[in-house]
Design an enzyme around this catalytic site. Sequence first.
Site, PDB file in Angstrom:
ATOM      1  N   PHE A  15       0.871  -1.231  -0.061  1.00 40.41           N
ATOM      2  CA  PHE A  15      -0.104  -0.106  -0.104  1.00 40.41           C
ATOM      3  C   PHE A  15       0.707   1.178   0.015  1.00 40.41           C
ATOM      4  CE2 PHE A  15      -2.267   2.702   3.143  1.00 40.41           C
ATOM      5  CZ  PHE A  15      -2.931   3.577   2.325  1.00 40.41           C
ATOM      6  N   ASP A  36      10.584  -6.861  -2.988  1.00 38.72           N
ATOM      7  CA  ASP A  36       9.431  -7.204  -2.359  1.00 38.72           C
ATOM      8  C   ASP A  36       9.221  -8.835  -2.775  1.00 38.72           C
ATOM      9  OD1 ASP A  36       6.319  -5.333  -1.575  1.00 38.72           O
ATOM     10  OD2 ASP A  36       6.324  -7.476  -1.813  1.00 38.72           O
ATOM     11  N   GLU A  87       5.027  -7.213   7.675  1.00 40.83           N
ATOM     12  CA  GLU A  87       3.377  -7.462   8.158  1.00 40.83           C
ATOM     13  C   GLU A  87       3.135  -6.576   8.750  1.00 40.83           C
ATOM     14  OE1 GLU A  87       2.005 -10.217   6.908  1.00 40.83           O
ATOM     15  OE2 GLU A  87       3.630 -11.120   6.114  1.00 40.83           O
ATOM     16  N   SER A  88       1.685  -5.982   8.266  1.00 42.22           N
ATOM     17  CA  SER A  88       1.305  -4.755   8.722  1.00 42.22           C
ATOM     18  C   SER A  88      -0.075  -4.541   9.509  1.00 42.22           C
ATOM     19  CB  SER A  88       1.181  -3.948   7.586  1.00 42.22           C
ATOM     20  OG  SER A  88       0.221  -4.094   6.629  1.00 42.22           O
ATOM     21  N   THR A 132       5.663   3.129  12.881  1.00 41.98           N
ATOM     22  CA  THR A 132       4.389   3.666  12.850  1.00 41.98           C
ATOM     23  C   THR A 132       4.161   4.096  14.492  1.00 41.98           C
ATOM     24  OG1 THR A 132       2.263   2.388  13.814  1.00 41.98           O
ATOM     25  CG2 THR A 132       4.286   0.911  13.856  1.00 41.98           C
ATOM     26  N   ASP A 133       3.289   4.762  14.734  1.00 40.84           N
ATOM     27  CA  ASP A 133       2.805   5.526  15.814  1.00 40.84           C
ATOM     28  C   ASP A 133       2.335   4.544  17.015  1.00 40.84           C
ATOM     29  OD1 ASP A 133       0.326   4.674  14.923  1.00 40.84           O
ATOM     30  OD2 ASP A 133      -0.450   6.957  15.251  1.00 40.84           O
ATOM     31  N   GLU A 134       2.199   3.394  16.461  1.00 41.55           N
ATOM     32  CA  GLU A 134       1.604   2.338  17.427  1.00 41.55           C
ATOM     33  C   GLU A 134       2.588   1.906  18.380  1.00 41.55           C
ATOM     34  OE1 GLU A 134      -1.141  -0.493  15.805  1.00 41.55           O
ATOM     35  OE2 GLU A 134      -1.628   0.765  14.118  1.00 41.55           O
ATOM     36  N   TYR A 157       1.982  -6.838  16.507  1.00 39.37           N
ATOM     37  CA  TYR A 157       2.775  -5.820  15.586  1.00 39.37           C
ATOM     38  C   TYR A 157       3.404  -4.724  15.967  1.00 39.37           C
ATOM     39  CZ  TYR A 157       2.332  -2.252  12.037  1.00 39.37           C
ATOM     40  OH  TYR A 157       2.806  -1.280  11.226  1.00 39.37           O
ATOM     41  N   ASN A 187      -2.735   5.456   7.710  1.00 38.27           N
ATOM     42  CA  ASN A 187      -2.945   5.789   6.381  1.00 38.27           C
ATOM     43  C   ASN A 187      -4.068   5.448   5.854  1.00 38.27           C
ATOM     44  OD1 ASN A 187       0.469   6.223   4.878  1.00 38.27           O
ATOM     45  ND2 ASN A 187      -0.142   6.512   7.012  1.00 38.27           N
ATOM     46  N   LYS A 196      -8.002  -3.521   6.155  1.00 41.37           N
ATOM     47  CA  LYS A 196      -8.101  -2.428   7.163  1.00 41.37           C
ATOM     48  C   LYS A 196      -9.396  -1.674   7.236  1.00 41.37           C
ATOM     49  CE  LYS A 196      -3.389  -3.554   7.395  1.00 41.37           C
ATOM     50  NZ  LYS A 196      -2.375  -3.089   6.588  1.00 41.37           N
ATOM     51  N   HIS A 291      -7.392  -3.975  22.451  1.00 41.15           N
ATOM     52  CA  HIS A 291      -7.476  -2.920  21.277  1.00 41.15           C
ATOM     53  C   HIS A 291      -7.196  -1.638  22.018  1.00 41.15           C
ATOM     54  CE1 HIS A 291     -10.734  -1.741  18.338  1.00 41.15           C
ATOM     55  NE2 HIS A 291      -9.737  -1.001  18.106  1.00 41.15           N
TER      56      HIS A 291
HETATM   57  P1  NAD Z   1       1.538  -3.542   3.382  1.00 39.55           P
HETATM   58  O1  NAD Z   1       0.888  -4.600   4.190  1.00 39.55           O
HETATM   59  O2  NAD Z   1       0.507  -2.894   2.437  1.00 39.55           O
HETATM   60  O3  NAD Z   1       2.735  -3.990   2.412  1.00 39.55           O
HETATM   61  C1  NAD Z   1       3.735  -4.534   3.046  1.00 39.55           C
HETATM   62  C2  NAD Z   1       4.583  -4.870   1.838  1.00 39.55           C
HETATM   63  O4  NAD Z   1       5.910  -5.559   2.150  1.00 39.55           O
HETATM   64  C3  NAD Z   1       3.946  -5.885   0.933  1.00 39.55           C
HETATM   65  O5  NAD Z   1       4.111  -5.534  -0.494  1.00 39.55           O
HETATM   66  C4  NAD Z   1       4.504  -7.425   1.086  1.00 39.55           C
HETATM   67  O6  NAD Z   1       4.569  -8.162  -0.058  1.00 39.55           O
HETATM   68  C5  NAD Z   1       5.957  -6.724   1.402  1.00 39.55           C
HETATM   69  N1  NAD Z   1       6.602  -8.070   2.333  1.00 39.55           N
HETATM   70  C6  NAD Z   1       6.044  -8.226   3.390  1.00 39.55           C
HETATM   71  N2  NAD Z   1       7.009  -9.242   3.776  1.00 39.55           N
HETATM   72  C7  NAD Z   1       8.127  -9.174   3.220  1.00 39.55           C
HETATM   73  C8  NAD Z   1       9.431  -9.908   3.142  1.00 39.55           C
HETATM   74  N3  NAD Z   1       9.669 -10.889   4.026  1.00 39.55           N
HETATM   75  N4  NAD Z   1      10.462  -9.517   2.262  1.00 39.55           N
HETATM   76  C9  NAD Z   1      10.079  -8.618   1.470  1.00 39.55           C
HETATM   77  N5  NAD Z   1       8.892  -7.916   1.328  1.00 39.55           N
HETATM   78  C10 NAD Z   1       7.811  -8.336   2.231  1.00 39.55           C
HETATM   79  O7  NAD Z   1       1.835  -2.505   4.490  1.00 39.55           O
HETATM   80  P2  NAD Z   1       1.745  -0.940   4.385  1.00 39.55           P
HETATM   81  O8  NAD Z   1       0.436  -0.405   4.975  1.00 39.55           O
HETATM   82  O9  NAD Z   1       2.079  -0.223   2.964  1.00 39.55           O
HETATM   83  O10 NAD Z   1       2.899  -0.411   5.370  1.00 39.55           O
HETATM   84  C11 NAD Z   1       4.302  -0.459   4.854  1.00 39.55           C
HETATM   85  C12 NAD Z   1       4.987   0.018   5.977  1.00 39.55           C
HETATM   86  O11 NAD Z   1       4.674   1.284   6.873  1.00 39.55           O
HETATM   87  C13 NAD Z   1       5.258  -0.936   7.031  1.00 39.55           C
HETATM   88  O12 NAD Z   1       6.565  -1.183   7.600  1.00 39.55           O
HETATM   89  C14 NAD Z   1       4.175  -0.560   8.244  1.00 39.55           C
HETATM   90  O13 NAD Z   1       4.705  -0.883   9.514  1.00 39.55           O
HETATM   91  C15 NAD Z   1       4.403   1.020   8.071  1.00 39.55           C
HETATM   92  N6  NAD Z   1       3.382   1.820   8.494  1.00 39.55           N
HETATM   93  C16 NAD Z   1       1.912   1.696   7.969  1.00 39.55           C
HETATM   94  C17 NAD Z   1       0.866   2.509   8.233  1.00 39.55           C
HETATM   95  C18 NAD Z   1      -0.425   2.278   7.757  1.00 39.55           C
HETATM   96  O14 NAD Z   1      -1.202   2.828   8.231  1.00 39.55           O
HETATM   97  N7  NAD Z   1      -0.613   1.331   7.077  1.00 39.55           N
HETATM   98  C19 NAD Z   1       1.063   3.457   9.053  1.00 39.55           C
HETATM   99  C20 NAD Z   1       2.633   3.709   9.827  1.00 39.55           C
HETATM  100  C21 NAD Z   1       3.582   2.873   9.513  1.00 39.55           C
HETATM  101  P1  TYD Z   2      -7.081  -1.196  11.327  1.00 43.52           P
HETATM  102  O1  TYD Z   2      -7.139  -0.582   9.919  1.00 43.52           O
HETATM  103  O2  TYD Z   2      -6.650  -2.693  11.387  1.00 43.52           O
HETATM  104  O3  TYD Z   2      -5.458  -0.306  11.699  1.00 43.52           O
HETATM  105  P2  TYD Z   2      -5.011  -0.252  13.129  1.00 43.52           P
HETATM  106  O4  TYD Z   2      -5.383  -1.231  13.938  1.00 43.52           O
HETATM  107  O5  TYD Z   2      -3.499  -0.595  12.770  1.00 43.52           O
HETATM  108  O6  TYD Z   2      -5.107   1.059  13.601  1.00 43.52           O
HETATM  109  O7  TYD Z   2      -8.181  -0.758  12.236  1.00 43.52           O
HETATM  110  C1  TYD Z   2      -8.412   0.650  12.376  1.00 43.52           C
HETATM  111  C2  TYD Z   2      -9.477   0.901  13.654  1.00 43.52           C
HETATM  112  O8  TYD Z   2     -10.844   0.271  13.201  1.00 43.52           O
HETATM  113  C3  TYD Z   2      -9.093  -0.067  14.779  1.00 43.52           C
HETATM  114  O9  TYD Z   2      -9.438   0.760  15.957  1.00 43.52           O
HETATM  115  C4  TYD Z   2      -9.786  -1.431  14.544  1.00 43.52           C
HETATM  116  C5  TYD Z   2     -10.897  -0.845  13.943  1.00 43.52           C
HETATM  117  N1  TYD Z   2     -11.679  -1.781  13.141  1.00 43.52           N
HETATM  118  C6  TYD Z   2     -12.932  -2.223  13.044  1.00 43.52           C
HETATM  119  O10 TYD Z   2     -13.743  -1.798  13.934  1.00 43.52           O
HETATM  120  N2  TYD Z   2     -13.557  -3.263  12.469  1.00 43.52           N
HETATM  121  C7  TYD Z   2     -12.697  -3.840  11.215  1.00 43.52           C
HETATM  122  O11 TYD Z   2     -13.191  -4.737  10.506  1.00 43.52           O
HETATM  123  C8  TYD Z   2     -11.273  -3.350  11.158  1.00 43.52           C
HETATM  124  C9  TYD Z   2     -10.521  -3.967  10.203  1.00 43.52           C
HETATM  125  C10 TYD Z   2     -10.747  -2.585  12.322  1.00 43.52           C
END
Ligand code: NAD
Ligand code: TYD
Length: 351
Positions: A15, A36, A87-88, A132-134, A157, A187, A196, A291
């Site tokens: 993503f 990837d 893994e996200s 991540t902020d988590e 995570y 995001n 998500k 949670h």
């Molecule tokens: P995503 O799950 O959409 O994508 C992860 C990517 O990593 C995928 O393309 C997957 O194929 C690849 N991948 C997974 N394991 C792998 C491995 N062992 N070797 C090579 N590639 C591998 O994740 P995302 O939401 O795009 O998040 C990207 C990064 O940003 C992550 O590090 C996540 O912790 C961080 N992040 C995400 C968010 C969010 O809201 N999604 C917010 C803050 C930080």
């Molecule tokens: P998520 O998109 O999984 O992101 P994160 O857990 O990393 O913040 O979830 C966002 C919020 O939405 C979180 O409080 C959990 C909640 N949630 C639901 O209520 N229902 C759902 O089906 C999912 C996936 C998340």
Amino acid sequence: MTEKETILITGGAGFIGSHVVRRFVKSEKYIIVNLDKLTYAGNLENLRDIEDNPNYKFVKGDICDFAFIKELFSKYDFKGVIHLAAESHVDRSISNPMEFIQTNVVGTVGLLNAAKDSWANIGDRRFYHVSTDEVYGSLGETGFFTETTPYDPQSPYSASKASSDHFVRAYGNTYGLPFVISNCSNNYGPNHFPEKLIPLMIHNIKNGKPLPVYGKGENVRDWLYVEDHARAIELIFEKGKNGDTYNIGGFNEWKNIDLVHLLCDVMDDKLGNSQGTSRKLITYVKDRAGHDLRYAIDATKLQQELGWEPSLQFKEGLEKTIDWYLANEKWLQDVTSGDYLKYYDEHYANR
Ligand code: NAD
Ligand code: TYD
């Protein structure tokens, strides 16, 4: 003309990674190698528009395969690494924590080792960990996460991301590896895997399926449009201070249930339903284990030091996102079909 620097971006088919890769390739400043593994979350269809760009190269591989990573670092003289592969998804980390430790911790340390061992002039390189902020844990009703908030991860995570952040800092301290870390809030936007919250709700509203809200829907998340995150990453990679941390967020907090209501109402309009139709799909389900109640980022440092501001109002970003999902039915079908290597097999396997 000076030669373009080569940058390794990991997780670029996912993503956020796909938006980062596109931004860097289109900037014309670098050669980008996108590494990837193409897990369920990685889809090369996300990068269809740049796949033939001469500044772009895709490599299929696993960051946990140390021999392969070592070879990659000897093949390319990477000037920097922007590490997003992970893994996200929190729910998956609850059912399968080991996979998160493997990729997020062991994989990150493997990359750090490869960088440390291969970079002779280590001082002019940069390892950027996208985090991540988590890692900061959960807030109560008030307050914000700042760069000095102590780490207090609560899910497998977030514990795995906190651990990888610590390893990045440890490699900086111990081996002099130049690094920068950013911790971003939730995001949203195109290419988000529909497990998500936001893309899952859009997908289910469109298909008239139940909208599972965990617990009472009172948990709060701070949402940022993915391209604003990608822009922040470019800025921090190029201008961030060595060894520093930057929080990224849009000061945009939403209670889950209020956000789901908004999505229902906007989508009722777009789908030509009468108002209230989609809200009837809301189903309260068992809460997520452990949670986190609330996340909220204070992004003042990034704004003041590097001049970054989010560019989109939330309503505008959500509309763009919904429009993208409505126009990309095939993408949704492909990523939810389980056949997630289809695009790779058709377009890349014989390259
Ligand atoms: P995503 O799950 O959409 O994508 C992860 C990517 O990593 C995928 O393309 C997957 O194929 C690849 N991948 C997974 N394991 C792998 C491995 N062992 N070797 C090579 N590639 C591998 O994740 P995302 O939401 O795009 O998040 C990207 C990064 O940003 C992550 O590090 C996540 O912790 C961080 N992040 C995400 C968010 C969010 O809201 N999604 C917010 C803050 C930080
Ligand atoms: P998520 O998109 O999984 O992101 P994160 O857990 O990393 O913040 O979830 C966002 C919020 O939405 C979180 O409080 C959990 C909640 N949630 C639901 O209520 N229902 C759902 O089906 C999912 C996936 C998340």
